[in-house]
Design an enzyme around this catalytic site. Structure first.
Site, PDB file in Angstrom:
ATOM      1  N   CYS A   1       6.212 100.215 148.498  1.00 46.58           N
ATOM      2  CA  CYS A   1       5.692 100.682 147.205  1.00 46.58           C
ATOM      3  C   CYS A   1       4.195 100.953 147.222  1.00 46.58           C
ATOM      4  O   CYS A   1       3.642 101.462 146.237  1.00 46.58           O
ATOM      5  CB  CYS A   1       6.022  99.679 146.103  1.00 46.58           C
ATOM      6  SG  CYS A   1       5.204  98.071 146.309  1.00 46.58           S
TER       7      CYS A   1
ATOM      8  N   ASP B   1       0.590  77.973 145.164  1.00 45.22           N
ATOM      9  CA  ASP B   1       0.595  78.094 146.620  1.00 45.22           C
ATOM     10  C   ASP B   1      -0.564  77.272 147.170  1.00 45.22           C
ATOM     11  O   ASP B   1      -1.724  77.504 146.804  1.00 45.22           O
ATOM     12  CB  ASP B   1       0.442  79.568 147.032  1.00 45.22           C
ATOM     13  CG  ASP B   1       0.463  79.739 148.539  1.00 45.22           C
ATOM     14  OD1 ASP B   1       1.499  79.433 149.162  1.00 45.22           O
ATOM     15  OD2 ASP B   1      -0.568  80.166 149.105  1.00 45.22           O
TER      16      ASP B   1
ATOM     17  N   CYS C   1       8.102  94.955 144.641  1.00 46.48           N
ATOM     18  CA  CYS C   1       9.380  95.636 144.856  1.00 46.48           C
ATOM     19  C   CYS C   1      10.393  94.795 145.632  1.00 46.48           C
ATOM     20  O   CYS C   1      11.549  95.194 145.764  1.00 46.48           O
ATOM     21  CB  CYS C   1       9.153  96.961 145.582  1.00 46.48           C
ATOM     22  SG  CYS C   1       8.557  96.775 147.285  1.00 46.48           S
TER      23      CYS C   1
ATOM     24  N   CYS D   1       7.102  91.228 149.137  1.00 52.78           N
ATOM     25  CA  CYS D   1       6.323  91.965 148.138  1.00 52.78           C
ATOM     26  C   CYS D   1       6.759  91.531 146.749  1.00 52.78           C
ATOM     27  O   CYS D   1       7.931  91.643 146.385  1.00 52.78           O
ATOM     28  CB  CYS D   1       6.519  93.475 148.306  1.00 52.78           C
ATOM     29  SG  CYS D   1       5.680  94.464 147.040  1.00 52.78           S
TER      30      CYS D   1
ATOM     31  N   CYS E   1       1.974  96.841 150.942  1.00 50.98           N
ATOM     32  CA  CYS E   1       3.426  96.995 151.083  1.00 50.98           C
ATOM     33  C   CYS E   1       3.735  98.418 151.560  1.00 50.98           C
ATOM     34  O   CYS E   1       3.270  99.400 150.954  1.00 50.98           O
ATOM     35  CB  CYS E   1       4.116  96.701 149.763  1.00 50.98           C
ATOM     36  SG  CYS E   1       5.909  96.970 149.790  1.00 50.98           S
TER      37      CYS E   1
ATOM     38  N   GLU F   1       6.023  74.849 146.820  1.00 45.00           N
ATOM     39  CA  GLU F   1       6.796  75.062 148.040  1.00 45.00           C
ATOM     40  C   GLU F   1       7.115  73.718 148.675  1.00 45.00           C
ATOM     41  O   GLU F   1       6.258  72.827 148.735  1.00 45.00           O
ATOM     42  CB  GLU F   1       6.009  75.938 149.019  1.00 45.00           C
ATOM     43  CG  GLU F   1       6.847  76.477 150.159  1.00 45.00           C
ATOM     44  CD  GLU F   1       6.107  77.517 150.985  1.00 45.00           C
ATOM     45  OE1 GLU F   1       6.708  78.089 151.902  1.00 45.00           O
ATOM     46  OE2 GLU F   1       4.917  77.757 150.689  1.00 45.00           O
TER      47      GLU F   1
ATOM     48  N   ASP G   1      -2.366  85.020 149.203  1.00 43.67           N
ATOM     49  CA  ASP G   1      -2.065  83.774 148.497  1.00 43.67           C
ATOM     50  C   ASP G   1      -1.567  84.019 147.078  1.00 43.67           C
ATOM     51  O   ASP G   1      -0.649  83.339 146.604  1.00 43.67           O
ATOM     52  CB  ASP G   1      -3.302  82.878 148.484  1.00 43.67           C
ATOM     53  CG  ASP G   1      -3.747  82.476 149.885  1.00 43.67           C
ATOM     54  OD1 ASP G   1      -2.862  82.394 150.769  1.00 43.67           O
ATOM     55  OD2 ASP G   1      -4.946  82.257 150.103  1.00 43.67           O
TER      56      ASP G   1
END
Length: 398
Positions: free
Chosen positions: A348, A189, A329, A326, A345, A273, A355
């Protein structure tokens, strides 16, 4: 199994004599003149709905040399002049293939000063390079040796805005071979606070080369703005500005070169990306920082080195919500402002570093693509089945 040899360009700095510098400067000017003449001729033909190819412009060059007005074209080697016509042909091929815009005319002040020589335009013996129309070899600083037994197929001579002279030799490098395959994969990333964040949790600092020299650059630019237009002092001040820009670019390129080499050597699969940097730099608040980070150059280096060494680079769709998803999950958060660096999150209860979480999601998406060929598209909140990314995340859960 036989492998195709990699063709690499080895770039060196050299210091020409006064006579060599004058000859090369004349060559640069003639190359620019021929390119512009050929482009004008092809543009006029285009307006008449006709097409002129390389052979036609080559015949035109022969005619131009016989005219009194353009007789000076005979004073330089014909090889760079023919090569610039080939480059123009490539530019038009890319234009017709919708891979680039319509070719533009070369400017004496702004365009890159360069000339390309093929094997008939230079002599390379015992590590001594002599160009056509020259009696002495170039004084090259051999910062690294050429591959053993390598013979340059083309030589490109250039001068940058800082006044430095460079020669680039294109050779086949038999030493570049695919690395042994491994089972390691990494999600990458890119960012501004940290240049890279890996799915392993490692964060690589952003060196911010431009920021370090910003004060010196601003002072040199203020000094340039005070000089009279067209004066010798303005030319000196412009060169000082160019030298600072060159220092920044050299340090940035060196850092990215070492970093990408390390990543390619350590990992079989690298997931990044697919960012549209040209659109992102339109943000005035972030444009300077994004340009300094050089994300496009990082990706370019990563891709060609991966091709050299038998690695795989997977680019995930730019609309994939890697930061809002997330990695534990698969729950999707509605919004994620840039100021939020950590978040929890709601499904969960896992607390994520923004990052690192994004890098882990990119890795999961890349694995899904490699495993089942699924496309990577934005995660939707509609019920009914899981995406390939979510399935991969589920397989990692204990």
């Amino acid at each position: 199994m036989a492998t195709n040899q990699v063709r690499r360009a080895f770039k060196y700095r050299f210091y020409p004599t006064d006579a060599q510098a004058a000859e090369l400067s004349r060559t640069f000017g003639c190359v620019r003149k021929v390119y512009n003449l050929a482009l004008a001729a092809r543009t006029e033909a285009w307006a008449r709905q006709e097409r002129i190819n390389y052979n036609a412009t080559s015949a035109m060059l022969t005619v131009w040399k016989k005219t009194e007005e353009l007789a000076f074209l005979n004073d330089v080697s014909s090889v760079p002049l023919q090569q610039t016509l080939r480059h123009l042909q490539t530019a038009f091929t890319n234009f017709f293939g919708k891979r680039s815009k319509y070719p533009r005319f070369k400017s004496r002040k702004k365009s890159r000063k360069s000339a390309e020589y093929t094997t008939s335009g230079f002599r390379f013996r015992d590590d001594r390079l002599t160009l056509a129309k020259m009696t002495e070899p170039l004084d090259i600083v051999w910062s690294r040796p050429l591959p053993e037994g390598a013979k340059p197929s083309t030589v490109t001579v250039s001068q940058d805005a800082a006044g430095r002279w460079f020669v680039s030799m294109l050779c086949e490098d038999a030493s570049v071979k695919p690395l042994p395959q491994t089972d390691t994969a990494v999600g990458i990333d890119v960012g501004l606070e940290h240049l890279l964040t890996l799915s392993t949790g490692e964060k690589i600092a952003n060196p911010r080369h431009e920021r370090k020299d910003r004060a010196r650059l601003a002072k040199a630019q203020r000094n340039l703005a005070k000089k009279a237009k067209g004066s010798a002092n303005q030319a000196k001040a412009r060169r000082k500005v160019a030298k600072i820009h060159a220092r920044i670019a050299d340090r940035r390129r060196d850092g990215l070169d070492k970093l990408t080499t390390r990543l390619v050597r350590e990992n079989q699969t690298l997931v990044i990306e697919d960012l549209t940097v040209r659109n992102m730099v339109r943000n005035r608040k972030l444009a300077r920082a994004i340009s300094d980070a050089a994300w496009s150059e990082f990706r370019s280096m990563l891709e060609y080195k991966a091709q050299w060494y038998g690695r795989e680079v997977i680019a995930v769709d730019r609309f994939f919500p890697s930061s809002r998803l997330c990695s534990r999950c698969g729950a999707l958060r509605d919004k994620m402002p840039l100021g939020v660096r950590t978040w929890t999150c709601g499904n969960c209860g896992t607390t994520h570093d923004r990052d690192v979480n994004a890098a882990m999601n990119l890795l999961a998406a890349g694995r899904a693509v490699a495993a089942c060929g699924a496309g990577v598209r934005p995660q939707r909140r509609t019920p009914g089945g899981q995406s390939a990314t979510k399935q991969e995340v589920s397989r990692r859960e204990p």
